[in-house]
Design a protein around this motif. Structure first.
Motif, short mmCIF file in Angstrom:
data_model
loop_
_atom_site.label_atom_id
_atom_site.label_comp_id
_atom_site.label_asym_id
_atom_site.label_seq_id
_atom_site.Cartn_x
_atom_site.Cartn_y
_atom_site.Cartn_z
N ASN A 1 8.51 -27.18 40.01
CA ASN A 1 8.07 -26.54 41.59
C ASN A 1 8.20 -27.39 43.01
O ASN A 1 7.22 -27.47 43.37
CB ASN A 1 6.43 -26.43 41.34
N LYS A 2 9.35 -27.76 42.91
CA LYS A 2 9.37 -28.99 43.60
C LYS A 2 10.66 -28.38 45.05
O LYS A 2 10.06 -28.50 46.35
CB LYS A 2 9.86 -30.34 43.79
N THR A 3 11.38 -27.78 44.38
CA THR A 3 12.93 -27.35 45.88
C THR A 3 12.43 -25.65 45.43
O THR A 3 13.30 -25.65 44.61
CB THR A 3 14.02 -28.39 45.16
N THR B 1 4.33 -23.69 47.83
CA THR B 1 3.44 -25.03 46.88
C THR B 1 5.07 -26.04 46.61
O THR B 1 5.08 -26.39 45.63
CB THR B 1 3.72 -24.02 44.82
N TYR B 2 5.89 -25.26 47.25
CA TYR B 2 7.23 -26.80 47.31
C TYR B 2 7.30 -27.63 48.16
O TYR B 2 6.80 -27.76 48.78
CB TYR B 2 7.61 -25.44 47.56
N GLU B 3 8.15 -28.76 47.74
CA GLU B 3 8.01 -30.09 48.59
C GLU B 3 9.67 -29.97 49.38
O GLU B 3 9.22 -30.44 50.55
CB GLU B 3 7.98 -31.39 47.52
N ASN B 4 10.35 -29.34 48.73
CA ASN B 4 11.26 -29.20 49.65
C ASN B 4 11.93 -27.70 49.50
O ASN B 4 12.27 -26.87 48.75
CB ASN B 4 12.56 -30.55 49.21
N ASN C 1 15.75 -41.26 50.59
CA ASN C 1 14.06 -40.70 51.38
C ASN C 1 14.09 -39.91 52.64
O ASN C 1 13.55 -40.62 53.62
CB ASN C 1 13.05 -41.92 50.36
N ASN D 1 13.83 -37.23 55.11
CA ASN D 1 12.87 -36.00 55.72
C ASN D 1 14.14 -34.80 55.81
O ASN D 1 13.37 -33.30 55.57
CB ASN D 1 12.55 -36.58 57.31
N LYS E 1 12.39 -31.45 54.23
CA LYS E 1 11.07 -32.33 53.76
C LYS E 1 10.18 -31.14 54.30
O LYS E 1 10.03 -31.52 54.99
CB LYS E 1 11.22 -33.59 54.23
N LYS F 1 6.87 -30.87 54.48
CA LYS F 1 6.12 -31.41 55.54
C LYS F 1 6.07 -31.91 56.74
O LYS F 1 5.21 -31.49 57.26
CB LYS F 1 5.13 -32.65 54.41
N GLU F 2 7.44 -32.33 56.49
CA GLU F 2 7.94 -32.85 57.54
C GLU F 2 8.20 -31.62 58.87
O GLU F 2 8.50 -31.71 60.22
CB GLU F 2 8.91 -33.92 57.49
#
Length: 228
Positions: free
Chosen positions: A3-5, A95-98, A125, A127, A181, A183-184
């Motif tokens: 559930n990240k990408t 719900t994903y980060e990337n 690391n 963005n 990313k 969020k950014e």
């Protein structure tokens, strides 16, 4: 990594250069197949979704076992930008980060490219990440014309007179891979965020299909080389 990408494949129905471009045959498969295949084989991707306004493309994507988003017509125009398509997808997939944007017009971008670029993105690391190829730096010696019809350097006024060996490297975005990313990106919906890194690809892997002539060349590439 669950559930990240999220991988997003934008594949609208309309196209000026090639009619029904995303389903046109390349190496006896629909063009979009090659990007779906690469995304499925990439180990860094947790979910794949295709966004389209075309019923035929959406049906084909579902037959390949990936998620689909029915894109509204106002987000499938010639002047619709990819950032708007991403924002629309993120309204549904929250719900994903990337997010990795994979355009179907880059059929020679493989799962290896995707995984290597994502590894670099994480190691830095960053963005954002944009895939590129090295371009001739001679362009830095070019001029443009200012508001008074006078010449000025396209980048600055001393590059046009420097030896090419002393000019910096120049890179062109190839449209194959964009990683963000989330969020950014939501703070500033742009591909060129603060702390944007790059992933260099060779020119053949960077080949982009926009015209019938491009399609003809791409079919020749598949005949002569083993990309998978």
């Amino acid at each position: 990594m669950s559930n990240k990408t999220l991988a997003l494949i934008p594949a609208r129905a309309g196209s000026k250069g090639i009619k029904n471009k995303n389903l046109v045959l390349l190496a006896n498969k629909p063009l979009v197949y090659h990007t779906i295949k690469a995304a499925k084989e990439a180990t860094c991707i947790d979910k794949i979704v295709l966004s389209s306004d075309g019923d035929e493309i959406l049906t084909y994507a579902r037959s390949q076992g990936i998620d689909t988003i029915e894109r509204p017509k106002e987000l499938a125009l010639d002047n619709t930008t990819s950032d708007k398509v991403i924002l629309h997808a993120l309204e549904i997939y929250k719900t994903y980060e990337n997010i990795i944007l994979l355009q179907p017009t880059s059929p020679f971008r493989t799962s290896k490219h995707i995984d290597e670029s994502f590894y670099h993105f994480m190691q830095k690391n960053a963005n954002a990440l944009i895939s590129v190829y090295k371009e001739d730096n001679k362009i830095l010696k070019a001029f443009t014309i200012d508001e008074n019809k006078n010449l000025k350097g396209i980048c600055n006024d001393f590059y046009p007179f420097m030896p090419r060996q002393k000019l910096p490297n120049v890179y062109m975005g190839n449209g194959a891979i964009y990683i963000l990313k989330i969020k950014e990106f939501l703070k500033n919906p742009s591909f060129l965020l603060k702390n944007t890194t790059y992933f260099e690809m060779d020119k053949q892997s960077s080949f982009d299909i926009d015209t019938l002539e491009d399609l003809k060349k791409a079919n020749e590439f598949f005949k002569n080389f083993d990309f998978y």
